[in-house]
Structure formats: C-alpha cells, structure tokens
Write a protein that holds these residues in place. Sequence first.
Motif, PDB file in Angstrom:
ATOM      1  N   TYR A 160       0.823  -1.160  -0.200  1.00 56.30           N
ATOM      2  CA  TYR A 160       0.086   0.072  -0.063  1.00 56.30           C
ATOM      3  C   TYR A 160       0.924   1.405  -0.045  1.00 56.30           C
ATOM      4  N   GLN A 192       0.611   5.405   1.059  1.00 56.02           N
ATOM      5  CA  GLN A 192      -0.122   6.582   1.519  1.00 56.02           C
ATOM      6  C   GLN A 192       0.608   7.714   1.307  1.00 56.02           C
ATOM      7  N   GLY A 251      -2.720  11.600   3.669  1.00 54.81           N
ATOM      8  CA  GLY A 251      -4.073  10.842   2.740  1.00 54.81           C
ATOM      9  C   GLY A 251      -4.244   9.441   3.588  1.00 54.81           C
ATOM     10  N   HIS A 252      -4.780   8.547   2.766  1.00 57.62           N
ATOM     11  CA  HIS A 252      -5.151   7.197   3.511  1.00 57.62           C
ATOM     12  C   HIS A 252      -4.366   6.355   2.568  1.00 57.62           C
ATOM     13  N   PRO A 253      -4.048   5.076   3.020  1.00 60.01           N
ATOM     14  CA  PRO A 253      -3.271   3.968   2.448  1.00 60.01           C
ATOM     15  C   PRO A 253      -4.303   3.646   1.283  1.00 60.01           C
TER      16      PRO A 253
END
Lengths: 111, 115
Positions: A35, A37, A41-43
């Motif tokens: 992932y 990020q 932000g978000h993953p």
Amino acid sequence: GQQVMQIPQYQHVQEGEDFTTYCNSSTTLSNIQWYKQRPGGHPVFLIQLVKSGEVKKQKRLTFQFGEAKKNSSLHITATQTTDVGTYFCAAANQAGTALIFGKGTTLSVSS
Amino acid sequence: NAGVTQTPKFRVLKTGQSMTLLCAQDMNHEYMYWYRQDPGMGLRLIHYSVGEGTTAKGEVPDGYNVSRLKKQNFLLGLESAAPSQTSVYFCASSDPRGDSIDTQYFGPGTRLTVL
C-alpha cells in the motif's frame, strides 16, 4: 504474535535515484500486499503477490516475493516527486481474516 | 460509489468524554476494520469484523468498543477518552479471497485529539 518487519523506516533520495524498501517475516506468508499513503492521505492498495518468487511491475515500480515466501521488496526506479509517501507491506494473519501491516517506509524526494 | 466514508473527519475531546466514530461502506464487503495510526507506529489494528453481528479484537483493543449491527456500518466507540487515544483513525473494508483477504479499501480517516 505475527509480525511483519519493514526497513528502512525513512529514506531520502534525490529525484532520479532508485529506492527500495524491504519486508520480512519469520513465518511463511500466504501472500503479501503493498500500500502507498501520500502525506495527509489514506493507504491505497498497490499490488498483491501470491506465488513464490513472483515479480510484478507497475511502470517504475517492481515488486518481488521471495522464494521462501518470507520476504518481499518494492523497488522504484528513477524516483519522482510524485513517489513521496509512506509505503506499507501487509500480510494476512493466520486465520486469513485481517492484515498485519509493517511500520512502513517513508520516502522523501528532493528535486 | 462513495467507497468507504468516515464520520467525523476531525474531533477534539476532553479526557473522560465519550464518542463514536462511524464507518460506512457501499461495496457490500464482508470484512471491516478499525486502525489507528501514530507517528512511527504504522497501522495498528484495533478491532475488526468478519460479518454482520460479529467482532474480534485486534492488536490494540483496550479502551475501544465496536459494533456491526448492519453489514455496511462499523462503529468504533471510546467510552472514556484518554490523551493516549489521540491519533488518526482509519476504517477499511475488504472481502475474503480464498483462504486470505482481498484488497483493503480505506476511508479518509478521522483525526482525534484528546486534551
């Protein structure tokens, strides 16, 4: 409990240099996910590796899964400022119901 | 599709106050998760659910409770907030894939400060 170790914790590169982050487990993994990020932000899912020795490419990103399925790496060729962020590897727990995340590698790129 | 949404985006609490964080997903996923993210600690799993009406403890469950009364919603509760619970909270959802887990989709996060 099950752990996924990720190194390095931080990496700073000049734009155009290569970057690699490594993920290791003491146990055999059924699969591994990566992932990204971005700051603030978000993953976001990048890829999943399942097979022993698997290599997958996404443009300048190359993902590898070790032959013993205990380690994985993410390599970025010729980094760009858009590559800035934290990269996480994650592996399923023994029950296959949750992901265990590494602590991540934070990449910074200067132009 | 909105994907995974979280409410609220920001919150400031005083020590001892309670609150509930709401997560909603519109992808009909079976699995839902709550994580907290602190500097240098990565993503740590608080609680998760593998189906409506079921919950399970993750790595750091103390001080939190969860409920999944509807498949699309996963609530995280703090009964008596403590400064150590200051963090960014992420919700995620996914489906099973064989004997493992498919891609996890994350919400935008909730930034919680406990004074």
